[in-house]
Design an enzyme around this catalytic site. Sequence first.
Site, PDB file in Angstrom:
ATOM      1  CG  HIS A  73      -1.794   1.095   1.471  1.00  0.00           C
ATOM      2  ND1 HIS A  73      -2.927   1.350   0.594  1.00  0.00           N
ATOM      3  CD2 HIS A  73      -1.578   2.246   2.303  1.00  0.00           C
ATOM      4  CE1 HIS A  73      -3.406   2.409   1.225  1.00  0.00           C
ATOM      5  NE2 HIS A  73      -2.721   3.055   2.047  1.00  0.00           N
ATOM      6  CD  GLU A 108      -3.920  -0.527  -2.168  1.00  0.00           C
ATOM      7  OE1 GLU A 108      -4.027  -0.237  -3.429  1.00  0.00           O
ATOM      8  OE2 GLU A 108      -3.807   0.265  -1.279  1.00  0.00           O
ATOM      9  CG  ASN A 134      27.958 -26.155  -3.920  1.00  0.00           C
ATOM     10  OD1 ASN A 134      27.659 -26.847  -4.378  1.00  0.00           O
ATOM     11  ND2 ASN A 134      29.051 -25.501  -3.552  1.00  0.00           N
TER      12      ASN A 134
END
Lengths: 714, 120
Positions: A48, A70, A427
């Site tokens: 917002h 929104e 990894n």
Amino acid sequence: MSIDLSQFFDVFFEESFEGLDAMEAELLNLEPGKEDSETINTIFRAAHSIKGGSGTFGFVSVSDFTHVLETLLDQIRDGQRVLTAEHVNLLLKSVDCVRGLLGALQAEEEPDLSEANELKARFEAILGGETSESVDVEEEHVASEVQQSTTYQIDFKPEPHLFKTGNEPLYMFSELAELGQLEVSAFHDGIPDFLEFDPEDCFLHWRFFLTTVKPEHAISEIFEWVEDDADIKIEACGGLFEDDTIGTPEVATQSEESGPLAAEQSASENQVDTSVQAEANLTAVQKKVESVKTSKTESKKSSDSTATSIRVGIDKVDSLINMVGELVITQAMLSQIGDQEITESSIAALQEGLAQLAHNTRDLQENVMRIRMLPISFVFSRFPRLVRDTSQKLNKQVELKLVGEQTELDKTVMEKLSDPMVHLVRNSLDHGLETPEERIANGKEPVGIVTLNAFHQGGNIVIEIMDDGKGLDTEKIRSKAIANGLISESDDLSVEEINELIFMPGFSTADSVSDISGRGVGMDVVRRNIQALNGSVEVTSKQGVGSTFTIRLPLTLAILDGQLVQVATHTYIIPLISIVESLQIDISKVSKVGKGLEVLRLRDEYIPILRLYDIFSHKGAREELDKTLLVVVESDNYKIGLLVDDLLAQQQVVIKSLEANYQKVDGISGATILGDGTVSLIIDISGLIKLSGLRRPGSTELLVDLKGEEAEPA
Amino acid sequence: MKKILAVDDSASMRQMVGFTLKKAGFDVTEAKDGSEALNLAKQQGFDAVISDVNMPVMDGITLIRELRSLPNYKFTPLLMLTTESGLDKKSEGKAAGATGWIVKPFNPDQLLAVLKKVIR
């Protein structure tokens, strides 16, 4: 009023990026079906704010896009819609997208809207094809704009409580008067008897006749705020004030009214008109000024792009100001002593003052250092997202645990730490953790755990990346290393030594990516990056149980605890952190190997001896081994001995970049200025090893070979 | 000089509103949420309050309700800054005692025009 909105852009971008980070973090915390309203609220508020700000500051692409976000969040917040995993994924993608849009806008580039449009379409599909209605309304308004003057009868009968909403009828009436010609009559028949009269209530009502060229909605807009608190009737009633100039109403109105009012009126006629007019009115000069202005800001932007800012808690700044205050007092005290004649007592006072100065300077230094210190959560915070995305891709279930997020370290170190850590965490997910099926088959929980742990140890920060996966496959690493020629078949390496091999450059070749199940892709780069920060990285692993990568880094790159050493007439600095021990050489334990390389047998190890005076070509140093000192240092897990004439003091030194002030010098990591004003060089141990021709085992014969065979006596 | 309290959790909006109002000759105090605003309003008098709706700690509607219940703010114009064009937020605000609303996005001129409706 002309206000240059661009002055607020920096703050807007900063807070928007913060908002996006918050959104991302909260979204990652969300579990569809178990969401709590505060989390949704926080996400909504961030979206917002970004929408409101971007709309206000003219970044339409962002406000358009955040509008759908929104709307969806609002519906979820209000319970009209149930949050799904799909929503979360879409919202996360949107966070990235908005980040990209804002990044482009901040760099004053044209943002790429393709992704935004695509995501927007997906939002709209979810929302059921709702489009932004405000645009339509506006168009309608513009279309219905009538240029003819009309007289309206307006009846305004407010509820008694009108004043209690803070609305003031008088202001509304003067607004009405600005629209055209206004006649007002007030009715006071509603005023009650004196005893029932409440002065806080409104008992009057009014009737207006307004002749205006404005459309009806301009009138109703004035009453917009009070339409629920009043009885309002607006009716066009034909020309009460109409005169014989009906054919050219605009001219008539303007001539009737006073100049400035008319001008104001036509200026506010409607927004489209004004903007068009304004554009047309821009003189060449103005345009020139404008373009000069933009090009100036652009050049400023580009030169600023490398400068980074840091947000510092006000308490830290306060304590700095405090400290500088102390310093000023001490300075005043010292200068007062300096003005006096030197006597016995003034010398004592001087010494006292100097001690205080030393104390204050140290405090100040520590506090300035603290300013650059940020909690490691700045780095850690990106991992929840990374782990989520990567684990989804790999079809693995992963729980990420963050420990010690508040541990602080220098911002510059932090910035360079991020990439190696990403590599290590990827990894761990990719090679370390097993699939849920494999884990169940091995009697483990299906959800793998990756832990990031940060803590302070001495003057260092230690970061551990732990996983409870299958651990390194030493057999495969060994055979791969043999195949790559890093070690030979006959080498008898311990498990630790084999694991170390994953940091060898040979393991990062492309063909080893697919056929090695252990790790090692790009690990040499990880190690190099960490070493560039004066740090180290190690791995410990247990097959079937998991692996831990341990990164050790200095807290800051600006200051170093150093051991001053003397070589001939020069003073060098060896980082205290890399010193293992200093000793006098027992020459009976020195042997010669290879091309005149001397090694010292120290307990079970052979320490190669590097003669610093030789490497740096100094004359007049002590060359006899028994009259000198050996500083044993460790780097990359290998020990070497540096031959020096003498050990001097240990002190904190401020590191100055040699590269920036002079040029890069092999074996030297930087310089500092000593108390007496001389420049002293800081030794870069791993650089020195390279420079001296000593090489690491695995790639050459040196240390590994020495373990196996007895060196011949010197 | 009329005193205005500007409340918004977004620093850029707060700066923009504050700067605009100061330039127009108002004395502006800024607050970053409803609770901070309420404390300020209790300590000193303001001629008008402009508040965002969505804020952490205390939202704008609660702030308006609290302010309206204070004797000093019985008739004070209390404006809400909102992006919601939906009627429910406006009526919720009205019910809490808001004087009116300003719909985001707005430019400085629009802000001053709206303010003219309540304070002169």
